[in-house]
Design a protein around this motif. Structure first.
Motif: not given
Length: 248
Positions: A1-14
């Motif tokens: 499962m991908v962490s919500p934090t990782i999704d947030l990070l990749k959204g902020e610095i794609p």
């Protein structure tokens, strides 16, 4: 499962990636960073993985495939091996990859490159392979290797994405920008890289440890290299060779 934090990070610095083709008419070099037992083989040392790790296993598989393709073409390869003297600690990390131990040797899957004529092996005693290539007389083994082979493109793989690999890539790009590495033009920071994993709860229970979430720091390492001017390759292909695709 991908962490919500990782999704947030990749959204902020794609991180924009690209498919890179390495042509036959422009000489390309491959740099293997610290793919050694002390960082990659389960249970091999203080900084080795404690259990099998899919990111590290994927890096090893892709790095070996690249090395075999480069050897088939007789293209130049430089392999950096972290090798420390026991009286020279590398803070903030515990003793690791001591000279003369098997920790500082190539992993079994890459040991065969030691007998390949197109491979240069450099033992280094610091994070940065560029600096670690400096000789007592001020010459630099890596710089000489680039110039001797007239390397125009450099493909970099290995461990750790955000430490030794990143430090080497940043130094190499700065040297290229200053004209120290002619004719080098492009540095391709392949996703055939990996880093280690120390979750926050483990770091809190380990004296002197810093939290180091693997997926988070891997993404940050790739992003920082992109900021410095490296190409981030999601897919690498060689002319007349199978495509090399990054893990998901």
């Amino acid at each position: 499962m991908v962490s919500p934090t990782i999704d947030l990070l990749k959204g902020e610095i794609p991180l924009e990636q690209e498919s890179v083709v390495l042509p036959d008419d422009a000489l390309t070099g491959l740099v293997l960073v610290d793919i050694i037992n002390g960082f990659c083989t389960v249970g091999a040392g203080n900084l080795a993985p404690k259990q099998p790790n899919s990111q590290i296993s994927g890096m090893i598989k892709e790095s070996e495939r690249l090395a075999r393709l480069f050897c088939e073409k007789k293209w130049p390869i430089m392999a950096f091996l972290d090798s420390h003297h026991p009286n020279k600690p590398e803070e903030p990390y515990p003793p690791h990859c001591i000279v003369g131990t098997d920790e500082s040797n190539l992993i079994p899957a890459l040991r065969w490159i030691e007998n390949e004529p197109n491979v240069n092996i450099r033992r280094k005693d610091c994070f940065d392979g560029y600096l670690g290539s400096t000789e007592a007389d001020g010459s630099n083994v890596f710089v000489d290797w680039v110039k001797k082979n007239q390397i125009k493109s450099l493909l970099v793989v290995g461990i750790c994405t955000d430490i030794c690999v990143l430090d080497f890539v940043c130094s190499t790009l700065s040297a290229r920008n200053l004209g120290f590495l002619t004719p080098l033009q492009d540095v391709v920071y392949s996703r055939a890289c990996a880093t280690f994993d120390i979750p926050l709860h483990v770091a809190r229970d380990t004296k002197g440890a810093l939290a180091h979430p693997q997926e988070f720091m891997h993404h940050v390492g790739l992003y920082m290299a992109k900021e410095r001017g490296a190409k981030i390759a999601s897919e690498v292909s060689l002319i007349n060779a199978p495509k090399i695709t990054a893990r998901p």
